[in-house]
Enzyme design. Sequence first.
Site, mmCIF file in Angstrom:
data_model
loop_
_atom_site.group_PDB
_atom_site.id
_atom_site.type_symbol
_atom_site.label_atom_id
_atom_site.label_comp_id
_atom_site.label_asym_id
_atom_site.label_seq_id
_atom_site.Cartn_x
_atom_site.Cartn_y
_atom_site.Cartn_z
ATOM 1 C CB THR A 39 -0.912 0.055 1.252
ATOM 2 O OG1 THR A 39 -0.112 0.375 2.402
ATOM 3 C CG2 THR A 39 -1.625 -1.275 1.473
ATOM 4 N NE ARG A 40 -1.021 7.364 -1.320
ATOM 5 C CZ ARG A 40 -1.205 8.451 -0.543
ATOM 6 N NH1 ARG A 40 -0.184 9.212 -0.229
ATOM 7 N NH2 ARG A 40 -2.398 8.763 -0.115
ATOM 8 C CE LYS A 41 -3.524 2.244 5.252
ATOM 9 N NZ LYS A 41 -4.384 1.298 6.003
ATOM 10 C CB THR A 42 5.708 3.787 2.550
ATOM 11 O OG1 THR A 42 5.320 4.971 1.837
ATOM 12 C CG2 THR A 42 5.323 2.567 1.728
#
Length: 307
Positions: free
Chosen positions: A144-147
Amino acid sequence: MIDIALDHGSLEHILPVSWKSQITAWLAEDTPSFDVGGFVVGDAPRTATLWGKSQGILAGVPFFNEVFKQCGCTVEWHATEGCHVETHGGKKALATVTGPARGLLEGERVALNILARCSGVATQSRHLLVNLRSAGYRGIVAGTRKTTPGFRLVEKYGMLVGGADTHRMDLSTMTMLKDNHVWSRGSITEAVKAAKAAGGFSLKIEVEVQSEEEADEAIAAGADIIMLDNFTGEGVRVAARSLKERWAGKKQFLLEVSGGLTADNAESYICHDIDILSTSSIHQGVPHVDFSLKINVDKGTGPEISS
């Protein structure tokens, strides 16, 4: 057989032209002024061994190399990126780093931090991918973009080494319309219409939905990907089958499942109508792979040295 990006070439070639400047910034963060420890050891030529101390997938080789290149050192690898490091309860020599003593110690912690984190993401990605393939899932497994801010490139790189899809890299690579977008615009239809007008033909549009009714509206509006968010495993199977049958021959779209998926429950969401399973569990809060760097000394002259 699992087909992953690493099988098709060196992933270093996918990195943007700006990536080396990030290494420079990380080194500058770690040494913002005087390095007294570097003064102590000086420029005497030394070699050091990179040891793998826990099992996992080796990932982050280009970043490790560049750290030491900027510190005036060279790296010779004895293992290949993407391989599974087996320590058998001990440790395994993975690389030899050569250069001035202060350069080895200046780059040590930055290089190890990057390698440990990137390898942890790759390990978790590979673990989930292998488990889902063994359970019969043939679709896309994605992150995901939850980096971590400032560290996205390394974490996304780790996903690729592990065999997972990176999902969108940023806000500019795909338009994802979530509940806040829809509420702000007024409806799914109006949000998709606005996104298409601004993004043009080359930008895919994904819409997050909470029900079959919302999915139907998104598909009718022309969304490319429908995300079934926070559905139960059974709810996913029912909704996915219904949507694929209802829109067969009328609209082309992909179905993605996300929200609450982990290595422990992902198998319960498997069905042939789902094209993408995405989860932040392969890169958020994952255990690091343990490495150390030890300067080699002549036997009998003293202990291995590390900062």
